[in-house]
Design an enzyme around this catalytic site. Structure first.
Site, PDB file in Angstrom:
ATOM      1  N   ASP A 459       1.003  -1.154   0.012  1.00  0.00           N
ATOM      2  CA  ASP A 459      -0.174  -0.086  -0.126  1.00  0.00           C
ATOM      3  C   ASP A 459       0.782   1.161   0.043  1.00  0.00           C
ATOM      4  OD1 ASP A 459      -2.261   1.333  -0.020  1.00  0.00           O
ATOM      5  OD2 ASP A 459      -2.798   1.135   2.147  1.00  0.00           O
ATOM      6  N   GLU A 462       2.671   4.804  -4.464  1.00  0.00           N
ATOM      7  CA  GLU A 462       2.752   5.335  -5.381  1.00  0.00           C
ATOM      8  C   GLU A 462       4.169   6.057  -5.798  1.00  0.00           C
ATOM      9  OE1 GLU A 462      -1.201   4.458  -4.909  1.00  0.00           O
ATOM     10  OE2 GLU A 462       0.188   5.209  -3.527  1.00  0.00           O
ATOM     11  N   ASP A 538      -8.691   2.817  -2.860  1.00  0.00           N
ATOM     12  CA  ASP A 538      -9.764   3.248  -2.030  1.00  0.00           C
ATOM     13  C   ASP A 538     -11.118   3.822  -2.770  1.00  0.00           C
ATOM     14  OD1 ASP A 538      -8.027   2.637  -0.171  1.00  0.00           O
ATOM     15  OD2 ASP A 538      -7.338   4.825   0.055  1.00  0.00           O
TER      16      ASP A 538
END
Length: 803
Positions: A459, A462, A538
């Site tokens: 997670d 990015e 999300d």
């Protein structure tokens, strides 16, 4: 109020929002970080300065090479090469296929039969078995079918080069890579797909799509763009044929799409258009042509076979941010067991860490995590751990100090560690573009193995650094190794998650070589399938979020990432019982079947939504378990041929324009068509059928396509139709695999592939091929190559129930 005051007002709104969302201390840190990042880029990035536009100009000469050659123009050069498998490579300004994060096993061998030769129209051409490439005297590139039909025309590119020696130059700095734009034309009837994970799709309408992996900020809906996985991959479907275009460039950029219009202006077609603008990096691309299946098979050969998930990872999985304790995990698992609900894995989010520090455990809440893992595994339930890249920067943190000693962290232009803000507070970020750092980070997963975890989900990769305003990531001026070439975050950003996944995959191979690693990642880039899959991130709770979930899974599959799925119920809010159930029912037919939510979004156990939802959710879970042998087969076929588990309904009929525009249903392999309910209050829905006979698996009623039919969709189930003649491996009542065969249409043959489950190791099972036909009112099933069928066979679809 002047413009500057307005900007300041917006910034303070964001600061106030960040403070409220993250707490006063962390919120203020995000404000300070945003200003530090802006200042770092002002000091560390080269100034753009004056620029000069450039186009290739007229062709001067050509230089033959294996598979093609190099054409030299007045102000540039173009390398064209056709690979042995038919993939076409084009590289401008000396760009070569490598180095590349996307390619697997190096650049493919050139097609020895493909030769660059003069074209009849004054340019040059390369003729290969499956494709013809022509290059005009001014640099336009046409990709044609063997019959000569143009699939795609790449117009001459344009660069903006910095003028050397002007005020924009800074002494001793590395020159800025040229910005460039390239425009392409496709058929007027063409439809665009791909570009990674896009919430508005799967068919991509007119608009601009950014190529910069981005945390959408907690909840996204259709139209929000970009998201966590962006890829410069266009999958284009038209009457003339299907092709995929991949621009091998990881810099920030944008793709602007415009669909064509047939018969526009005095009966002439207006072609579709795809324009790519990049802030820097090489102008190089690959084009693959053929049927959808062949295109993705070639794509897999080029970028790598998808990692094969262990069998348990194809079962139902449960997660929640906020389990809070070992006792709560045990309570949830017991709840599944007591209610007869299948469960294969439980995922622990960042709340199980000690102060959100990666590779730690909160010993108060989880006093015996290895013991819990052993206990659950004995009951058939695995534990999966979250891992974030941000490492809390504090003395005494063993992970931080180990990385600092190894010089593992991303640094700024002045050589200092880049320190952002994530869940544990001030944090540093490993440079995964350095092989040495990947080796160090991969070794850290030994701690997760020792804690009893069977898999990992990445997670925040990015990567994310919380910011009150601006881009929530690292400074673009941050320095990266980039495999020894050196560069900055403008080039490294999009491949950060991919390189992190590689570190984990390689590390697990060393620590647990007898088992296939299990990983899925929020962010990544082309080639991420080699190390695992992805999930939606999300997605917002709501009916639009449900629709976006399907869009992402279909889009990722067409980009070569077959294993993916959404957060059932959406991440951000509390779904209604109906929405939760419809999401649950759809996800039961997707590769990654996982519930998940934020800690503020309530519980996601099926029994929390009432007895009716529980009953119907149990039916969906049991159907998923029944189909597990089919999912095992689809996973193996994805590894072998690149075909996604979940496919658009036009997969076998790309010339059917009505199917190309169908976005509310999907094929699961070749055998099943799934039509989820995507709106509230629906108990009957229209389903667009491909050609052939299809059976409603609930009622057994037969429908003949192509065409549209109305099918019942009661709250208890969503419509699922089986192709006539299909052979599905399913789990029987005793758990043994049996073949479910749907009766062929009279006068037609059917069949299917079965790949037996060989366990979670590395054994390569045999692909079994079966044929079906109707003889004297009975269905005959034969194994190709002879031999016994070896399974119980259950025939469905015959009106009198005979076999």
């Amino acid at each position: 109020m002047d413009g500057h005051d307005q900007v300041r007002s917006v910034r303070w709104d964001r600061v106030i929002g960040a403070v409220r969302a993250l707490g006063s201390v962390r919120g203020l840190r995000t404000w300070r970080w945003a200003w530090r990042r802006r200042r770092a880029d002002a000091l560390g990035l080269p100034r753009r300065g004056p620029e000069r536009a450039r186009v290739p100009g007229a062709a001067v000469r050509m230089e033959p090479q294996p598979g093609g050659g190099v054409i030299h123009f007045a102000r540039s050069s173009l390398r064209v090469r056709v690979a042995a498998g038919g993939a076409v490579f084009c590289g401008w300004d000396g760009a070569a296929p490598e180095p590349s994060y996307a390619l697997a096993g190096g650049c493919p061998e050139p097609d020895a039969r493909a030769v660059l030769e003069p074209d009849t129209e004054g340019g040059w051409r390369v003729v290969a078995e499956r494709v013809t490439v022509t290059v005009s005297r001014h640099g336009a590139v046409d990709v044609r079918t063997p019959g000569g039909v143009v699939l795609r025309r790449e117009l001459p590119p344009r660069w903006w080069d910095r003028v050397p020696g002007e005020d924009g130059d800074m002494p001793g700095e590395r020159p800025v890579d040229s910005r460039w734009v390239q425009r392409a034309e496709v058929a007027a009837d063409a439809r665009f797909f791909g570009l990674g994970g896009r919430s508005a799709g799967p068919r991509l309408r007119a608009g601009t799509y950014r190529l910069w992996n981005t945390d959408p900020g907690g909840a996204f809906v259709p139209g929000d763009d970009p998201l966590s996985v962006t890829m410069p991959v266009q999958f284009v479907v038209a009457d003339a044929g299907t092709h995929l275009v991949f621009h091998d460039n990881s810099w920030d950029g944008a793709v602007t799409l415009r669909e064509g219009v047939e018969g526009a202006g005095s009966g002439h077609d207006r072609p579709g258009c795809a324009e790519l603008r990049m802030d820097g990096g090489p102008l190089r691309y690959w084009i693959l042509v053929g049927t959808p299946a062949r295109v993705l098979q070639c794509w897999t050969a080029l970028t790598g076979a998808p990692a094969l998930p262990p069998g348990w990872a194809l079962g139902p999985q449960h997660a929640r941010w906020g389990f809070g304790s070992q006792a709560e995990v045990r309570r949830v698992v017991s709840g599944y067991q007591e209610r007869g609900l299948p469960l294969s894995a439980v995922h622990l989010d960042i709340d199980h860490f000690d102060g959100h520090r990666v590779f730690t455990v909160d010993r108060t809440a989880f006093p015996d995590l290895p013991g819990l893992a052993r206990e659950l595994r004995a009951e058939g339930v695995r534990l999966v751990s979250i891992v974030d890249p941000g490492v809390k920067a504090e003395p005494g943190n063993a992970v931080y100090e180990g990385g600092a000693a190894a010089d593992a962290y991303v640094r700024d232009a002045r050589g200092r560690e880049v320190r952002g803000v994530v869940w544990p507070g001030e944090a540093v970020f490993p440079d995964f573009t350095d092989a040495r750092v990947r080796k160090w980070w991969g070794g850290l997963y030994a701690e997760r193995v020792a804690q009893g975890f069977s898999g990992v989900w990445h997670d925040m990769n990015e990567p994310v650094s919380f910011a009150a305003f601006g881009d929530p990531s690292l400074p673009r001026s941050a320095r990266h190794a980039l495999e020894g070439r050196g560069g900055d975050h403008r080039e490294a950003h999009n491949v950060y998650g991919l390189a992190m996944a590689r570190a984990r995959y390689d590390g697990l191979l060393e620590q647990r070589p007898e088992e296939r690693p299990f990983l899925f990642s929020r962010s990544g880039w082309v080639g991420m399938q080699r190390y695992g899959g992805t999930w939606s991130g999300d997605v917002a709770t709501g009916w639009p979020g449900l629709r976006a979930s399907l869009s992402l899974v279909l889009g990722m599959g067409l980009c070569g990432v077959p294993y993916s799925g959404p957060d059932v119920g959406g991440f951000s809010g509390v779904p209604s019982p109906e929405l939760y159930l419809r999401w649950f029912q759809m996800a039961a037919f997707l590769p990654l079947f996982r519930t998940h939510s934020a800690m503020t979004a309530g519980r996601r156990e099926p029994w929390e939504y009432g007895s009716e939802v529980l009953e119907h959710a149990r039916a969906a879970l049991l159907e998923r378990v029944r189909l597990l042998p089919y999912f095992v087969t689809l996973a193996q076929l994805a590894r072998l041929a690149g075909a996604p588990y979940v496919r658009p309904v036009w997969w076998h009929a790309p010339r059917d324009r009505k199917l190309r525009d169908c976005e509310d249903a999907f094929l699961l392999g070749d055998a099943l068509l799934v039509a989820p309910v995507l709106e509230p209050g629906v108990t009957r829905r229209a389903v667009r059928l491909p050609r052939g006979r299809w059976y409603d698996t609930a009622s057994g009623r037969a429908y003949d396509g192509p065409g549209q039919v109305l099918v019942d969709a009661p709250l208890s189930r969503i419509p699922v139709l089986a192709r006539a003649g299909a052979v599905l491996p399913v789990a029987g009542a005793d758990g043994a695999t049996e073949l479910e065969v749907w009766a062929p249409k009279p006068g037609r043959h059917g069949g299917g592939l079965v790949v037996p489950d060989a366990g979670d190791g590395w054994e390569v099972p045999e692909v079994e091929r079966y044929e079906t036909r109707l003889e004297d009112g009975r269905v005959v099933v034969e194994r190709q190559g002879g031999g016994e069928v070896g399974y119980r066979v259950r025939v469905r679809g015959l009106p009198d129930g005979t076999s």
